[in-house]
Design an enzyme around this catalytic site. Structure first.
Site, PDB file in Angstrom:
ATOM      1  N   SER A   1       0.829  -1.207   0.000  1.00  0.00           N
ATOM      2  CA  SER A   1       0.000   0.000   0.000  1.00  0.00           C
ATOM      3  C   SER A   1       0.866   1.261   0.000  1.00  0.00           C
ATOM      4  O   SER A   1       1.624   1.486  -0.941  1.00  0.00           O
ATOM      5  CB  SER A   1      -0.966  -0.050   1.187  1.00  0.00           C
ATOM      6  OG  SER A   1      -1.993   0.897   1.045  1.00  0.00           O
TER       7      SER A   1
ATOM      8  N   HIS B   1      -7.251  -6.161   0.655  1.00  0.00           N
ATOM      9  CA  HIS B   1      -6.091  -5.321   0.972  1.00  0.00           C
ATOM     10  C   HIS B   1      -5.331  -5.815   2.206  1.00  0.00           C
ATOM     11  O   HIS B   1      -4.391  -5.172   2.650  1.00  0.00           O
ATOM     12  CB  HIS B   1      -6.576  -3.878   1.214  1.00  0.00           C
ATOM     13  CG  HIS B   1      -5.529  -2.822   1.077  1.00  0.00           C
ATOM     14  ND1 HIS B   1      -4.977  -2.448  -0.125  1.00  0.00           N
ATOM     15  CD2 HIS B   1      -4.926  -2.029   2.009  1.00  0.00           C
ATOM     16  CE1 HIS B   1      -4.099  -1.483   0.055  1.00  0.00           C
ATOM     17  NE2 HIS B   1      -4.033  -1.208   1.345  1.00  0.00           N
TER      18      HIS B   1
ATOM     19  N   ASP C   1     -10.067  -5.636  -3.517  1.00  0.00           N
ATOM     20  CA  ASP C   1      -9.508  -4.594  -2.654  1.00  0.00           C
ATOM     21  C   ASP C   1     -10.446  -3.390  -2.624  1.00  0.00           C
ATOM     22  O   ASP C   1     -10.777  -2.820  -3.664  1.00  0.00           O
ATOM     23  CB  ASP C   1      -8.137  -4.190  -3.214  1.00  0.00           C
ATOM     24  CG  ASP C   1      -7.323  -3.345  -2.249  1.00  0.00           C
ATOM     25  OD1 ASP C   1      -7.891  -2.416  -1.644  1.00  0.00           O
ATOM     26  OD2 ASP C   1      -6.116  -3.601  -2.128  1.00  0.00           O
TER      27      ASP C   1
END
Length: 279
Positions: A148, A257, A224
């Site tokens: 991320s 995620h 995600d």
């Protein structure tokens, strides 16, 4: 440079250790974790994978949740996980989870009050590797990976410093931060209103213009929640196609995620890096 050992645990024949040190570049105490594979105990200098974590994380998230130690021990690769930002009572912060402590974005801040401490780009590029290589039985063969916000940081550092890193990989990276809410908020605060300054921290723009590529692997979950608004992997794909960059970007149906996604594919990332670190 003085470092303080905070904890040590044996894991898959190697050692996971946590340390604290005072960072000159950041002007505060910083914490990092290191996994030393069993090969490091036999006098062998092992290569290092630097892992950069995402928003709200510390040095602990990856080491505890990713399940990376077993494969790192098999491959003989050390893993170093720094914290995601400077921290402390005198370090600037924000009420939002996506700015301030825990959200350093791996940039060198130029705007007050952030510029006093938020120099994570220099810390990861120079100060931390110099410390690691002076204290531990590791070589100067380095690779980068992250998740991320940390995937953004890993890609940017590798793209801007191809002579320093053998390979780079990312899970769910913020690929085009100049054009997403997380990136625009952080860059406005840390780097100021001039958006041309932001471009040097945008992986998609850097990959489009890259002249000396570092092999790159990116995994993205199709389930995600942040995929469309924040991550924008399609911008990275387009940049790689335009420049002929050696990017392998894989999409995975059903994955989100979380660290469940990372744990599912971390072995493949470690093998990818080991091929380049040991070449």
């Amino acid at each position: 440079m003085t470092i303080e050992n905070l904890s040590s645990q044996k894991s898959f024949g190697g050692w996971h250790k946590q340390y604290s040190h005072v960072s000159e570049r950041l002007g505060c105490a910083m914490r990092f974790a290191i996994y030393l594979p069993p090969q490091a105990s036999s006098g062998q200098k092992v290569p290092v994978l630097y892992w950069l974590s995402g928003l709200t994380c510390t040095d602990e998230n990856f080491m505890q949740k990713a399940g990376a130690h077993r494969m790192a021990a098999e491959l003989g690769v050390a893993i170093v996980a720094p914290d995601t930002s400077p921290r402390g009572d005198d370090v600037a912060d924000d009420e939002g989870y996506d700015l301030g402590q825990g959200a350093g974005f791996y940039v060198n801040a130029t705007e007050p009050p952030w510029n006093r401490h938020y120099q994570m780009y220099d810390y990861v590029l120079n100060e931390l590797p110099a410390l690691i290589e002076s204290v531990f039985p590791v070589s100067d063969r380095r690779s980068l990976a992250g998740h991320s916000m940390g995937g953004h940081g890993a890609l940017v550092l590798a793209l801007r410093n191809p002579e320093r890193f053998r390979s780079v990989s990312a899970f769910s990276p913020i690929s085009h931060p100049v054009n997403c809410p997380w990136g625009r908020k952080a860059f406005s605060a840390y780097l100021g209103p001039d958006e041309t300054v932001w471009q040097s921290y945008d992986a998609s723009l850097l990959m489009r213009d890259a002249k000396h590529p570092v092999p790159a692997l990116v995994d993205q979950g199709e389930a995600d929640n942040f995929l469309d608004e924040q991550l924008k992997p399609e911008a990275l794909e387009a940049a790689a196609e335009a420049s002929g960059y050696p990017l392998e970007l894989r999409r995975h149906e059903g994955y989100d995620h979380s660290y469940y996604f990372i744990a599912s594919f971390i072995d493949e990332h470690l093998r990818f890096h080991a091929r380049h670190l040991n070449h």
